[in-house]
Motif scaffolding. Structure first.
Motif, PDB file in Angstrom:
ATOM      1  N   HIS A 165       0.836  -1.199   0.000  1.00  0.00           N
ATOM      2  CA  HIS A 165       0.000   0.000   0.000  1.00  0.00           C
ATOM      3  C   HIS A 165       0.878   1.259   0.000  1.00  0.00           C
ATOM      4  CE1 HIS A 165      -3.467   2.527   0.653  1.00  0.00           C
ATOM      5  NE2 HIS A 165      -2.855   3.107   1.674  1.00  0.00           N
ATOM      6  N   GLY A 166       0.684   2.125  -0.995  1.00  0.00           N
ATOM      7  CA  GLY A 166       1.449   3.364  -1.087  1.00  0.00           C
ATOM      8  C   GLY A 166       2.771   3.227  -1.813  1.00  0.00           C
ATOM      9  N   GLU A 167       3.182   1.997  -2.135  1.00  0.00           N
ATOM     10  CA  GLU A 167       4.439   1.779  -2.853  1.00  0.00           C
ATOM     11  C   GLU A 167       4.200   1.840  -4.367  1.00  0.00           C
ATOM     12  OE1 GLU A 167       7.341   1.516  -1.551  1.00  0.00           O
ATOM     13  OE2 GLU A 167       6.896   1.167   0.568  1.00  0.00           O
ATOM     14  N   LYS A 168       5.283   2.103  -5.105  1.00  0.00           N
ATOM     15  CA  LYS A 168       5.203   2.148  -6.561  1.00  0.00           C
ATOM     16  C   LYS A 168       6.247   1.223  -7.182  1.00  0.00           C
ATOM     17  CE  LYS A 168       3.543   6.937  -6.825  1.00  0.00           C
ATOM     18  NZ  LYS A 168       3.808   8.308  -7.391  1.00  0.00           N
ATOM     19  N   GLY A 169       5.957   0.778  -8.405  1.00  0.00           N
ATOM     20  CA  GLY A 169       6.933   0.007  -9.157  1.00  0.00           C
ATOM     21  C   GLY A 169       7.098  -1.436  -8.726  1.00  0.00           C
ATOM     22  N   TRP A 170       6.172  -1.966  -7.939  1.00  0.00           N
ATOM     23  CA  TRP A 170       6.283  -3.356  -7.486  1.00  0.00           C
ATOM     24  C   TRP A 170       5.454  -4.263  -8.387  1.00  0.00           C
ATOM     25  CZ3 TRP A 170       1.781  -5.845  -6.221  1.00  0.00           C
ATOM     26  CH2 TRP A 170       0.663  -5.048  -5.984  1.00  0.00           C
ATOM     27  N   GLY A 171       5.731  -5.540  -8.330  1.00  0.00           N
ATOM     28  CA  GLY A 171       4.968  -6.502  -9.109  1.00  0.00           C
ATOM     29  C   GLY A 171       5.103  -7.893  -8.527  1.00  0.00           C
ATOM     30  N   TYR A 192       8.637  -8.621  -6.835  1.00  0.00           N
ATOM     31  CA  TYR A 192       9.639  -7.575  -7.063  1.00  0.00           C
ATOM     32  C   TYR A 192       9.181  -6.316  -6.342  1.00  0.00           C
ATOM     33  CZ  TYR A 192      12.668  -4.200  -9.372  1.00  0.00           C
ATOM     34  OH  TYR A 192      13.589  -3.216  -9.613  1.00  0.00           O
ATOM     35  N   GLY A 193      10.019  -5.822  -5.431  1.00  0.00           N
ATOM     36  CA  GLY A 193       9.657  -4.634  -4.683  1.00  0.00           C
ATOM     37  C   GLY A 193      10.581  -4.405  -3.511  1.00  0.00           C
ATOM     38  N   PRO A 194      10.175  -3.535  -2.588  1.00  0.00           N
ATOM     39  CA  PRO A 194      11.004  -3.212  -1.431  1.00  0.00           C
ATOM     40  C   PRO A 194      11.049  -4.363  -0.418  1.00  0.00           C
ATOM     41  CG  PRO A 194       8.880  -2.131  -1.254  1.00  0.00           C
ATOM     42  CD  PRO A 194       8.927  -2.753  -2.615  1.00  0.00           C
ATOM     43  N   TYR A 195      11.924  -4.233   0.547  1.00  0.00           N
ATOM     44  CA  TYR A 195      12.123  -5.262   1.568  1.00  0.00           C
ATOM     45  C   TYR A 195      10.837  -5.486   2.376  1.00  0.00           C
ATOM     46  CZ  TYR A 195      13.790  -7.411   5.874  1.00  0.00           C
ATOM     47  OH  TYR A 195      13.956  -8.247   6.957  1.00  0.00           O
ATOM     48  N   ILE A 196      10.519  -6.743   2.614  1.00  0.00           N
ATOM     49  CA  ILE A 196       9.386  -7.116   3.462  1.00  0.00           C
ATOM     50  C   ILE A 196       9.913  -7.964   4.612  1.00  0.00           C
ATOM     51  CG2 ILE A 196       7.179  -8.333   3.610  1.00  0.00           C
ATOM     52  CD1 ILE A 196       6.830  -7.904   0.630  1.00  0.00           C
ATOM     53  N   GLU A 197       9.637  -7.567   5.810  1.00  0.00           N
ATOM     54  CA  GLU A 197      10.072  -8.329   6.972  1.00  0.00           C
ATOM     55  C   GLU A 197       9.227  -9.591   7.108  1.00  0.00           C
ATOM     56  OE1 GLU A 197       9.252  -6.628  10.804  1.00  0.00           O
ATOM     57  OE2 GLU A 197      11.250  -7.213  11.545  1.00  0.00           O
ATOM     58  N   GLN A 198       9.868 -10.693   7.442  1.00  0.00           N
ATOM     59  CA  GLN A 198       9.163 -11.977   7.593  1.00  0.00           C
ATOM     60  C   GLN A 198       8.005 -11.861   8.574  1.00  0.00           C
ATOM     61  OE1 GLN A 198      10.063 -15.185   6.332  1.00  0.00           O
ATOM     62  NE2 GLN A 198       8.723 -16.430   7.591  1.00  0.00           N
ATOM     63  N   ARG A 199       8.236 -11.187   9.692  1.00  0.00           N
ATOM     64  CA  ARG A 199       7.192 -11.061  10.719  1.00  0.00           C
ATOM     65  C   ARG A 199       5.988 -10.283  10.187  1.00  0.00           C
ATOM     66  NH1 ARG A 199       9.028  -8.845  16.470  1.00  0.00           N
ATOM     67  NH2 ARG A 199      10.275 -10.743  16.246  1.00  0.00           N
ATOM     68  N   ARG A 200       6.258  -9.233   9.416  1.00  0.00           N
ATOM     69  CA  ARG A 200       5.151  -8.442   8.863  1.00  0.00           C
ATOM     70  C   ARG A 200       4.379  -9.259   7.834  1.00  0.00           C
ATOM     71  NH1 ARG A 200       5.273  -3.841   4.677  1.00  0.00           N
ATOM     72  NH2 ARG A 200       3.213  -2.891   4.908  1.00  0.00           N
ATOM     73  N   LEU A 201       5.094  -9.980   6.984  1.00  0.00           N
ATOM     74  CA  LEU A 201       4.436 -10.830   6.001  1.00  0.00           C
ATOM     75  C   LEU A 201       3.523 -11.838   6.689  1.00  0.00           C
ATOM     76  CD1 LEU A 201       4.055 -11.987   3.118  1.00  0.00           C
ATOM     77  CD2 LEU A 201       6.120 -13.350   3.507  1.00  0.00           C
ATOM     78  N   ALA A 202       4.046 -12.491   7.722  1.00  0.00           N
ATOM     79  CA  ALA A 202       3.255 -13.493   8.446  1.00  0.00           C
ATOM     80  C   ALA A 202       2.029 -12.874   9.097  1.00  0.00           C
ATOM     81  CB  ALA A 202       4.131 -14.183   9.478  1.00  0.00           C
ATOM     82  N   GLY A 203       2.204 -11.670   9.655  1.00  0.00           N
ATOM     83  CA  GLY A 203       1.090 -11.018  10.334  1.00  0.00           C
ATOM     84  C   GLY A 203      -0.028 -10.636   9.378  1.00  0.00           C
ATOM     85  N   THR A 260      -1.056 -12.562 -11.719  1.00  0.00           N
ATOM     86  CA  THR A 260      -0.109 -11.449 -11.679  1.00  0.00           C
ATOM     87  C   THR A 260      -0.738 -10.233 -11.013  1.00  0.00           C
ATOM     88  OG1 THR A 260      -0.806 -10.782 -13.909  1.00  0.00           O
ATOM     89  CG2 THR A 260       1.170 -12.171 -13.737  1.00  0.00           C
ATOM     90  N   LEU A 261       0.138  -9.366 -10.474  1.00  0.00           N
ATOM     91  CA  LEU A 261      -0.287  -8.124  -9.840  1.00  0.00           C
ATOM     92  C   LEU A 261       0.722  -7.022 -10.144  1.00  0.00           C
ATOM     93  CD1 LEU A 261      -1.447  -9.033  -6.201  1.00  0.00           C
ATOM     94  CD2 LEU A 261      -2.864  -8.073  -8.023  1.00  0.00           C
ATOM     95  N   GLY A 262       0.290  -5.781  -9.988  1.00  0.00           N
ATOM     96  CA  GLY A 262       1.198  -4.656 -10.084  1.00  0.00           C
ATOM     97  C   GLY A 262       1.873  -4.549 -11.438  1.00  0.00           C
ATOM     98  N   LEU A 263       3.177  -4.325 -11.400  1.00  0.00           N
ATOM     99  CA  LEU A 263       3.961  -4.169 -12.619  1.00  0.00           C
ATOM    100  C   LEU A 263       3.822  -5.361 -13.550  1.00  0.00           C
ATOM    101  CD1 LEU A 263       6.186  -2.639 -14.223  1.00  0.00           C
ATOM    102  CD2 LEU A 263       7.873  -3.873 -12.837  1.00  0.00           C
ATOM    103  N   PHE A 264       3.631  -6.553 -12.997  1.00  0.00           N
ATOM    104  CA  PHE A 264       3.570  -7.764 -13.808  1.00  0.00           C
ATOM    105  C   PHE A 264       2.223  -7.932 -14.509  1.00  0.00           C
ATOM    106  CE2 PHE A 264       6.928 -10.356 -11.256  1.00  0.00           C
ATOM    107  CZ  PHE A 264       7.812  -9.294 -11.385  1.00  0.00           C
ATOM    108  N   TYR A 265       1.209  -7.216 -14.026  1.00  0.00           N
ATOM    109  CA  TYR A 265      -0.135  -7.383 -14.582  1.00  0.00           C
ATOM    110  C   TYR A 265      -0.234  -6.697 -15.938  1.00  0.00           C
ATOM    111  CZ  TYR A 265      -5.233  -7.307 -14.950  1.00  0.00           C
ATOM    112  OH  TYR A 265      -6.530  -7.461 -15.380  1.00  0.00           O
ATOM    113  N   ASN A 266      -0.693  -7.426 -16.935  1.00  0.00           N
ATOM    114  CA  ASN A 266      -0.876  -6.918 -18.299  1.00  0.00           C
ATOM    115  C   ASN A 266       0.425  -6.487 -18.975  1.00  0.00           C
ATOM    116  OD1 ASN A 266      -3.584  -7.373 -18.609  1.00  0.00           O
ATOM    117  ND2 ASN A 266      -4.216  -5.295 -18.099  1.00  0.00           N
ATOM    118  N   PHE A 267       1.573  -6.815 -18.353  1.00  0.00           N
ATOM    119  CA  PHE A 267       2.850  -6.514 -18.991  1.00  0.00           C
ATOM    120  C   PHE A 267       3.225  -7.623 -19.960  1.00  0.00           C
ATOM    121  CE2 PHE A 267       7.313  -6.088 -19.682  1.00  0.00           C
ATOM    122  CZ  PHE A 267       7.635  -4.763 -19.437  1.00  0.00           C
TER     123      PHE A 267
END
Length: 327
Positions: A165-171, A192-203, A260-267
């Motif tokens: 949410h609020g990020e750009k250029g991810w897919g 493809y995108g910024p760093y995601i912490e394991q704990r946040r992903l799990a939550g 697919t989602l984000g940058l990968f969608y319809n690319f």
């Protein structure tokens, strides 16, 4: 196990696509033997396919059952409109998601379709963004339904969107998978995108889906090779039990496995058009004279077509670039 490097090298040498090389392999493995020459292995495969077809018929999927039984055993004729009216045959494929013969064919199509976005990401890196491999799992309830699969994919989608949410250029691209001979539904995600912490992903995954187990790490490779690793699950059936394969086909009926989602969608590049009848080749010109090819109505067993002296058009792919008719 198919040797991907060898098949790619042969495709390059023959000036054909990887998908066409996989189709040739499927044709060869399909066999041209008449029934009275069947081996024990052939009979086991026939029995296997028959039981899968039974499950499909029990769930009112008779047309899919027929396609599964005819896969790589029936073909259709192509005739050129040139003076000599050269005749060839091509092979019918069922293109069912978990067909052992069509898995490699579907794999090659997906690689061709989604490779451009991975090549773009590799050529245009964003600061702070990396390719990562994620796995999102669900509880194994012992059953698998279309509704369950659709809900699971919606949860994957909402989880990734919430994280970005609020990020750009991810897919992201993900493939649905189950455990071998079991209903352990999970998703392998190439993100493809910024760093995601394991704990946040799990939550976030637990909050959205109610499920617990997640896994994330930096992708072991980049570009097209990362995609090859992700989509390898499409190339082989996740079971050796025909009942289970049939149940999977029923559960995934009208449910996509790759999303697919984000940058990968319809690319992705436009997927190769499927001609009517799940054809194995999209050849348009006669490899001998260059005249337009037209399909002859009706299908026949490959063995009968071979006995008539008609050759598989795929045999002429390696020579098609010569275009001797232009000289």
């Amino acid at each position: 196990m198919l040797n991907l490097r060898q098949l790619q090298a042969e495709a390059n040498a023959w000036r054909i696509t990887l998908r066409e090389r996989f189709e040739l392999e499927g044709h060869v493995r399909g066999g041209l033997k008449p029934l009275d020459e069947f081996t024990d292995e052939d009979r086991r495969e026939e029995k296997f396919r028959g039981r899968v077809a039974d499950v499909l018929i029990e769930h009112d999927l008779g047309k899919r059952a027929a396609r599964f039984m005819e896969c790589h055993r029936f073909g259709y004729c192509l005739q050129c409109e040139g003076e000599k009216q050269h005749m060839f045959f091509s092979v019918l494929c069922c293109d069912l998601r978990f067909c052992p013969r069509c898995g490699a064919r579907m794999f090659a199509r997906l690689i061709e379709k989604y490779s451009p976005v991975l090549l773009y990401v590799k050529a245009h890196p964003r600061r702070g963004s990396l390719l990562r491999e994620l796995t999102l799992t669900s509880r194994n309830t012992g059953v698998l339904t279309a509704e369950q699969i659709k809900k699971f994919n919606k949860d994957v989608k909402n989880t990734i969107k919430a994280l970005m949410h609020g990020e750009k250029g991810w897919g992201a691209i993900w493939c649905d998978e189950v455990g071998f001979n079991n209903q352990n539904l999970h998703a392998h995600v190439l993100f493809y995108g910024p760093y995601i912490e394991q704990r946040r992903l799990a939550g976030v995954w637990h909050e959205v889906s109610g499920h617990q187990v997640v896994w994330i790490k930096k992708a072991r490779t980049h570009g097209r090779r990362a995609l090859l690793y992700l989509l390898k699950y499409v190339s082989k059936p996740p079971a050796d039990d025909p009942e289970f394969i049939g149940e999977l086909e029923v559960a995934f009926y009208r449910c996509r496995r790759v999303h697919t989602l984000g940058l990968f969608y319809n690319f992705a590049a436009p997927e190769a058009a499927f001609e009517a009848g799940h054809l194995i080749t999209n050849a348009k010109q006669c490899p001998f004279c260059g005249a337009r090819l037209r399909r002859i109505i009706g299908n026949a067993s490959i063995n009968d077509l071979v006995l008539q002296g008609i050759h598989f058009i795929g045999e002429y792919h390696p020579a098609k670039e010569r275009k001797s008719w232009l000289n």
